[in-house]
Design an enzyme around this catalytic site. Structure first.
Site, short mmCIF file in Angstrom:
data_model
loop_
_atom_site.label_atom_id
_atom_site.label_comp_id
_atom_site.label_asym_id
_atom_site.label_seq_id
_atom_site.Cartn_x
_atom_site.Cartn_y
_atom_site.Cartn_z
N GLN A 77 0.80 -1.22 0.00
CA GLN A 77 0.00 0.00 0.00
C GLN A 77 0.83 1.27 0.00
O GLN A 77 0.32 2.34 -0.31
CB GLN A 77 -0.93 0.01 1.22
CG GLN A 77 -2.00 -1.06 1.13
CD GLN A 77 -2.93 -0.98 2.32
OE1 GLN A 77 -2.61 -1.46 3.39
NE2 GLN A 77 -4.08 -0.34 2.15
N CYS A 129 -10.82 -0.36 3.07
CA CYS A 129 -9.38 -0.42 2.81
C CYS A 129 -8.88 0.98 2.50
O CYS A 129 -9.53 1.72 1.76
CB CYS A 129 -9.12 -1.35 1.62
SG CYS A 129 -7.39 -1.51 1.21
N LEU A 130 -7.72 1.32 3.06
CA LEU A 130 -7.14 2.65 2.82
C LEU A 130 -6.84 2.86 1.34
O LEU A 130 -6.74 4.00 0.90
CB LEU A 130 -5.84 2.81 3.63
CG LEU A 130 -5.99 2.85 5.15
CD1 LEU A 130 -4.62 2.91 5.80
CD2 LEU A 130 -6.84 4.03 5.59
N HIS A 141 -3.31 -8.52 1.39
CA HIS A 141 -2.55 -7.47 0.70
C HIS A 141 -1.18 -8.00 0.27
O HIS A 141 -0.74 -7.79 -0.85
CB HIS A 141 -2.30 -6.27 1.62
CG HIS A 141 -3.37 -5.22 1.55
ND1 HIS A 141 -3.73 -4.59 0.38
CD2 HIS A 141 -4.13 -4.67 2.51
CE1 HIS A 141 -4.69 -3.70 0.63
NE2 HIS A 141 -4.95 -3.73 1.92
N GLU A 160 -4.50 -7.92 5.99
CA GLU A 160 -3.11 -7.55 5.68
C GLU A 160 -2.39 -8.69 4.97
O GLU A 160 -1.62 -8.46 4.05
CB GLU A 160 -2.36 -7.14 6.95
CG GLU A 160 -2.96 -5.98 7.74
CD GLU A 160 -3.44 -4.81 6.90
OE1 GLU A 160 -2.86 -4.53 5.84
OE2 GLU A 160 -4.44 -4.18 7.30
ZN LIG Z 1 -6.39 -2.70 2.86
#
Ligand SMILES: [Zn+2]
Length: 165
Positions: free
Chosen positions: A52, A91-92, A138, A135
């Site tokens: 990210q 999610c960011l 990701h 996570e």
């Molecule tokens: Zn995320």
């Protein structure tokens, strides 16, 4: 200390698999971890994975609301999952959206801390279980939107109101 810039969907790095970290003596690693913690706080997330912020090292950080300190997890792997439950997730890397997906009820996981010591999670539940799965996904190049079953289960919310991982 630095806030790193967030990668948003459809940035291709979010679809790549992060590589295992072998060198724990590397001072860049602790700097990366600290910058990721700063970034997680800045963007107001429960967790943040390396993809990210544009790195493909297998590292993520998590801040549980009840914990004083952030958790830094290196080479995270989920070793076992049990049960199913419906959760709301955000999610960011996809601000302003939230989805309903199935996650495990209990999660077992293994990782290492910054010193290379093993950290084990045995049958954890609730937000921690969800964050570990999110996570870990990701770091495997997966996103929660991959698990949304119908279009109606993904919806827009006010920016800042998402459940952010
Ligand atoms: Zn995320």
């Amino acid at each position: 200390m630095a806030v790193l810039s967030m990668r948003y969907i459809p940035d291709p790095i979010l679809r790549e698999k992060a590589k295992k970290i072998k060198n724990f003596a590397d001072s860049d690693l602790s700097k990366l971890a600290m910058d990721m913690v700063d970034s997680m706080y800045f963007y107001n997330g429960v967790g943040l994975a390396a993809n990210q912020i544009g790195s493909l090292k297998r590292i993520c950080v998590i801040q549980m609301p009840e914990d004083e300190e952030p958790t830094i997890l290196i080479n995270l792997e989920i070793t076992r999952k049990e049960g199913e439950r419906l959760v709301t997730e955000g999610c960011l890397s996809l601000p302003g959206w939230q989805g309903k997906i199935m996650r495990a009820e209990k999660v077992w996981a293994r990782a290492m801390d910054l010193e290379g010591k093993t950290v084990k999670y045995k049958g954890v539940t609730d937000l921690l279980a969800q964050a570990l799965e999110h996570e870990n996904d990701h770091l495997d190049g997966k996103l929660y939107i991959d698990f949304v079953e119908s279009k109606n289960d993904l919806y827009e919310v006010e920016i800042g109101e998402e459940e952010d991982d």
